[in-house]
Design an enzyme around this catalytic site. Structure first.
Site, short mmCIF file in Angstrom:
data_model
loop_
_atom_site.label_atom_id
_atom_site.label_comp_id
_atom_site.label_asym_id
_atom_site.label_seq_id
_atom_site.Cartn_x
_atom_site.Cartn_y
_atom_site.Cartn_z
N SER A 1 45.61 30.49 39.78
CA SER A 1 46.27 29.86 38.63
C SER A 1 47.22 28.75 39.07
O SER A 1 47.30 27.69 38.43
CB SER A 1 47.02 30.90 37.79
OG SER A 1 47.85 31.70 38.59
N HIS B 1 41.62 37.84 39.30
CA HIS B 1 43.01 37.33 39.32
C HIS B 1 43.79 38.07 38.22
O HIS B 1 43.81 39.30 38.22
CB HIS B 1 42.94 35.81 39.15
CG HIS B 1 44.22 35.07 39.40
ND1 HIS B 1 45.27 35.59 40.09
CD2 HIS B 1 44.61 33.81 39.04
CE1 HIS B 1 46.26 34.69 40.15
NE2 HIS B 1 45.89 33.61 39.51
N HIS C 1 43.94 42.24 48.08
CA HIS C 1 44.58 40.94 47.89
C HIS C 1 44.04 39.95 48.92
O HIS C 1 43.72 40.34 50.05
CB HIS C 1 46.11 41.04 48.02
CG HIS C 1 46.81 39.90 47.36
ND1 HIS C 1 47.06 38.72 48.01
CD2 HIS C 1 47.27 39.74 46.10
CE1 HIS C 1 47.66 37.89 47.17
NE2 HIS C 1 47.79 38.48 46.00
N ARG D 1 55.71 43.53 44.30
CA ARG D 1 55.78 43.49 42.83
C ARG D 1 55.31 44.83 42.25
O ARG D 1 55.77 45.25 41.20
CB ARG D 1 54.92 42.33 42.30
CG ARG D 1 55.39 40.97 42.80
CD ARG D 1 54.40 39.87 42.43
NE ARG D 1 53.09 40.08 43.01
CZ ARG D 1 52.01 39.34 42.75
NH1 ARG D 1 52.09 38.33 41.91
NH2 ARG D 1 50.85 39.59 43.34
N ASP E 1 48.98 44.10 39.69
CA ASP E 1 48.32 44.53 38.46
C ASP E 1 48.09 46.04 38.40
O ASP E 1 47.73 46.56 37.34
CB ASP E 1 46.99 43.79 38.32
CG ASP E 1 47.21 42.29 38.25
OD1 ASP E 1 48.12 41.86 37.52
OD2 ASP E 1 46.50 41.54 38.94
N ARG F 1 53.77 33.26 34.41
CA ARG F 1 53.26 32.37 35.46
C ARG F 1 53.61 30.90 35.19
O ARG F 1 53.76 30.09 36.11
CB ARG F 1 51.75 32.59 35.59
CG ARG F 1 50.99 31.82 36.68
CD ARG F 1 51.60 31.89 38.06
NE ARG F 1 51.88 33.18 38.62
CZ ARG F 1 51.11 33.83 39.51
NH1 ARG F 1 50.01 33.29 39.92
NH2 ARG F 1 51.50 35.00 40.01
N ARG G 1 42.05 15.71 46.70
CA ARG G 1 40.62 15.40 46.82
C ARG G 1 40.12 15.86 48.19
O ARG G 1 39.94 15.05 49.10
CB ARG G 1 40.45 13.88 46.63
CG ARG G 1 39.02 13.32 46.71
CD ARG G 1 38.06 14.11 45.85
NE ARG G 1 36.76 13.46 45.78
CZ ARG G 1 35.70 13.82 46.52
NH1 ARG G 1 35.80 14.79 47.42
NH2 ARG G 1 34.56 13.21 46.35
N1 HAX Z 1 37.63 47.53 45.48
C1 HAX Z 1 36.43 47.53 46.08
N2 HAX Z 1 36.06 46.61 47.00
C2 HAX Z 1 36.98 45.69 47.34
C3 HAX Z 1 38.27 45.65 46.79
C4 HAX Z 1 38.58 46.62 45.80
N3 HAX Z 1 39.75 46.63 45.19
N4 HAX Z 1 38.95 44.63 47.34
C5 HAX Z 1 38.11 44.03 48.20
N5 HAX Z 1 36.92 44.66 48.20
C6 HAX Z 1 35.70 44.27 48.90
C7 HAX Z 1 35.31 42.85 48.46
O1 HAX Z 1 34.62 42.89 47.20
C8 HAX Z 1 34.47 42.40 49.62
O2 HAX Z 1 33.21 43.04 49.50
P1 HAX Z 1 31.85 42.25 49.87
O3 HAX Z 1 32.02 41.77 51.27
O4 HAX Z 1 30.81 43.27 49.68
O5 HAX Z 1 31.77 41.10 48.90
C9 HAX Z 1 35.21 43.03 50.81
O6 HAX Z 1 35.96 44.13 50.29
C10 HAX Z 1 36.15 42.07 51.52
O7 HAX Z 1 37.07 41.55 50.58
P2 HAX Z 1 38.54 41.14 51.06
O8 HAX Z 1 38.39 40.06 52.09
O9 HAX Z 1 39.33 42.34 51.41
O10 HAX Z 1 39.17 40.57 49.72
P3 HAX Z 1 39.06 39.11 49.12
O11 HAX Z 1 40.15 38.27 49.72
O12 HAX Z 1 37.68 38.57 49.18
O13 HAX Z 1 39.37 39.38 47.58
C11 HAX Z 1 40.48 40.36 45.74
C12 HAX Z 1 40.65 39.72 47.11
C13 HAX Z 1 41.84 40.50 45.11
C14 HAX Z 1 39.64 39.41 44.86
C15 HAX Z 1 39.78 41.73 45.91
O14 HAX Z 1 40.59 42.57 46.68
C16 HAX Z 1 39.44 42.39 44.58
O15 HAX Z 1 38.39 42.10 44.00
N6 HAX Z 1 40.37 43.28 44.06
C17 HAX Z 1 40.17 43.89 42.77
C18 HAX Z 1 40.54 42.92 41.65
C19 HAX Z 1 42.03 42.70 41.60
O16 HAX Z 1 42.83 43.61 41.64
N7 HAX Z 1 42.43 41.43 41.48
C20 HAX Z 1 43.84 41.05 41.37
C21 HAX Z 1 44.40 40.47 42.65
C22 HAX Z 1 45.85 40.07 42.54
C23 HAX Z 1 46.02 39.00 41.57
O17 HAX Z 1 45.57 37.87 41.70
N8 HAX Z 1 46.65 39.31 40.48
O18 HAX Z 1 46.74 38.45 39.47
#
Ligand code: HAX
Length: 440
Positions: free
Chosen positions: A241, A271, A318, A327, A373, A399, A419
Site C-alpha cells: 500500500s 496484505h 511476513h 503490532r 492482522d 494507513r 521507473r
Molecule cells: N500459511 C501458509 N503458508 C505460508 C504462510 C502462511 N501464513 N506464509 C508463507 N507461507 C508459504 C508461502 O505461501 C510460500 O509458499 P510457496 O513457496 O509454496 O509459494 C512459502 O511459505 C514462502 O513464503 P515466505 O517467503 O515465507 O513469505 P512471502 O514473503 O512470500 O509472503 C506473506 C509473505 C505475508 C504474503 C505470507 O506470509 C502470507 O501469505 N501470509 C498469510 C497472509 C497474511 O497474513 N498477510 C498479511 C501480511 C501482513 C500485512 O501486510 N498486513 O497488512
C-alpha cells in the site's frame, strides 16, 4: 503559516540540502545488488527507495522516526480520559520527526475537525452503489470522488511552481485525512446501519469521533480505535500500500489518486485484507469444530486441514519481519489490560502457540509468527464490531496517515518519477548462458 506546516518546511529545507550533499559526494556508492532470485522473488529486501516516516527492522519490528511501538505508547499524548496514543500525535511525528506536545496534538485534532467537509456528492456516489459492494471498493471510490477538491490538481493546472508541490500535497493530505473518518463511517452506516448516519461529535479526537460516527460510543472501543489507528499507520515504504501510493504520487498524481491506488493494494488478502480473512477463518474453525472453546488438539487439526487445502494461514508470516509483529504484541497487551475472559481472544492466543511450530515444520515459511492482522479482528468483535468485511477500511483510514505524510516528504524532496527496469525471461536466459559455459 500554521506551525505544523512551517516546522515541516524547516525540516524539509535541512534534509533537502543534506540529500544534495550526499548525492554529490556519494551518489555512485553501491548499497545493494540485485540477484535473479530477488528479481523473480518480488524484490524482497531490495534496498531501492527512500521513505522517511518509518523503518522496519526484520528482527525488531517497526520504528516510527526511531520510536518503537512501546516507546510511542509511552511518549505520544493520549486523550484526557485515556491511555492509548492518539494517531494525531503519530502523524505529527511522522511528518516532522519531532514528538508533539499535548498542545500540538490538540491543535491537530481541531485542525482536522475544521477541515472536515465531507461532500454531499460523494455521499450520493456511494449511495448509488449496490449494497453488496465491498467496503474497500467503496473506500477507494469515495477517496477518488473527493478528488474534485484537490488543491494540487487545481494549482498544477494554473501552472504551480515546483517549489510549491509539497505545500499543495500537504493541503490535500490534511483535507483528506480530516475527511476519512466521515467517509469510513458513511460506508459503515450504508452497509450495516440501514443507511442511518450519525453526526460527528466536535468534542472528540479523530479516532474516537470515527468510532462515534460508526455508532460505537463505548470508551474501551474508542481507546482501541486510538491504538488501532496508530499502529496500522505505517510500515516503511516497501509494503504494497505504501509503495503503490509512493509510485502513483511520483507521477505527480495528487494525494487523492495516490491514496486511492494504495487502498486498492491494501485490499489484497496477502496484505491488509488479511485482517478480515483471519476472523473469517477463526469463525469457520469455530463452526467446523462446533465450539468456541476448542481443545489444543482440535485447533492443531484445523491448522493442518487449512494447509492441506492449499490455503495460507491468514495473519501469519511476513515478507520482512522475522519475529512476532510488535503490532500483534501491542494488541495482545491491550487485551490483557482491558478484556477479561474472551473465548475468541483465547483462541487467538492459542493459535499463537500452535501455528508457529506447524508453519516452521513446513520447512519453507520464512516467518512463522503472527503479523498485525492476527489479532485485530478478535478485539473488534469483543467491542461488538462483527462486520469483518469492513475491517480493512479501518486499516486504510489509518494507513493514510503514513503514506500521505510520506507523500508530502516525496514532493518536498522533489523525488523523481519512479521507473525501475523490467527484464524478460529471454533476457535472463541469455544472461545465465555465460555461467552455464563456465567450467564447474
Ligand atoms: N500459511 C501458509 N503458508 C505460508 C504462510 C502462511 N501464513 N506464509 C508463507 N507461507 C508459504 C508461502 O505461501 C510460500 O509458499 P510457496 O513457496 O509454496 O509459494 C512459502 O511459505 C514462502 O513464503 P515466505 O517467503 O515465507 O513469505 P512471502 O514473503 O512470500 O509472503 C506473506 C509473505 C505475508 C504474503 C505470507 O506470509 C502470507 O501469505 N501470509 C498469510 C497472509 C497474511 O497474513 N498477510 C498479511 C501480511 C501482513 C500485512 O501486510 N498486513 O497488512
Amino acid at each position: 503559516m500554521e506551525r505544523l506546516k512551517s516546522l515541516f518546511q524547516q525540516k524539509a529545507i535541512i534534509l533537502g540540502n543534506e540529500i544534495k550533499e550526499i548525492l554529490r559526494d556519494h551518489g555512485d556508492k553501491i548499497i545493494d545488488e540485485s540477484t535473479i532470485g530477488k528479481i523473480y522473488g518480488g524484490m524482497r529486501g531490495l534496498k531501492s527507495m527512500i521513505y522517511e516516516t518509518s523503518a522496519l527492522d526484520p528482527s525488531e519490528g517497526i520504528r516510527f522516526r526511531g520510536f518503537s511501538i512501546p516507546e510511542l505508547e509511552e511518549k505520544l499524548p493520549s486523550a484526557k480520559d485515556g491511555n492509548e496514543p492518539l494517531p494525531e500525535g503519530l502523524f505529527w511525528l511522522m511528518l516532522t520527526g519531532e514528538l508533539p506536545t499535548e498542545d500540538d496534538v490538540a491543535w491537530l485534532t481541531e485542525e482536522w475537525r475544521k477541515r472536515a467537509n465531507f461532500p454531499q456528492y460523494v455521499k450520493d456516489v456511494l449511495d448509488t452503489l449496490p449494497l453488496e459492494t465491498h467496503p474497500m471498493t467503496m473506500l477507494s471510490i469515495g477517496i477518488l470522488a473527493m478528488r474534485n477538491n484537490s488543491i494540487f490538481d487545481k494549482k498544477y493546472s494554473e501552472g504551480m511552481n515546483k517549489s510549491e508541490y509539497w505545500d499543495a500535497t500537504y493541503e490535500d493530505s490534511m483535507n483528506l485525512i480530516a475527511n476519512l473518518p466521515y467517509l469510513g463511517a458513511y460506508i459503515y452506516n450504508i452497509k450495516y446501519n440501514n443507511g442511518k448516519q450519525i453526526s460527528s461529535d466536535p468534542e472528540l479526537d479523530w479516532g474516537a469521533n470515527y468510532a462515534h460516527m460508526m455508532g460505537n460510543d463505548d470508551e474501551g472501543f474508542k481507546e482501541l480505535m486510538r491504538l488501532y489507528l496508530t499502529i496500522h499507520a505505517d510500515h516503511e515504504g516497501g509494503n504494497a500500500s505504501a509503495h503503490t501510493t509512493h509510485l502513483v504520487n511520483s507521477t505527480l498524481s495528487d494525494a487523492y489518486f495516490s491514496l486511492s491506488a494504495g487502498i486498492n493494494a491494501l485490499a489484497g488478502p496477502l496484505h491488509g485484507l488479511a485482517n478480515q480473512e483471519v476472523i473469517k477463518w477463526v469463525f469457520e474453525m469455530i463452526d467446523d469444530i462446533g465450539t468456541d472453546k476448542p481443545t489444543d488438539e482440535q485447533i492443531i487439526q484445523y491448522i493442518h486441514k487449512t494447509i492441506e487445502a492449499g490455503r495460507v494461514i491468514p495473519g501469519y508470516g511476513h515478507a520482512v519481519l522475522r519475529i512476532p509483529d510488535p503490532r500483534f504484541t501491542a494488541q495482545q497487551k491491550f487485551a490483557e489490560r482491558n478484556i477479561e475472559n474472551s473465548n475468541l481472544i483465547n483462541i487467538i492466543w492459542k493459535l499463537f502457540e500452535h501455528i508457529p511450530p506447524i508453519l516452521t515444520g513446513l520447512g519453507k515459511v520464512k516467518n512463522p509468527f503472527p503479523n498485525v492482522d492476527a489479532h485485530s479482528g478478535a478485539l473488534l468483535v469483543h467491542y461488538g464490531f462483527k462486520e469483518y468485511d469492513y475491517y480493512t477500511v479501518m486499516f486504510g483510514v489509518s494507513r493514510a496517515l503514513g503514506v500521505l505524510a510520506a507523500s508530502v516528504w516525496s514532493r518536498a524532496l522533489n523525488f523523481p518519477l519512479e521507473r525501475p527496469k523490467s527484464l524478460t525471461t529471454d533476457w535472463i536466459k541469455n544472461f545465465v548462458k555465460v555461467f552455464k559455459q563456465e567450467p564447474a
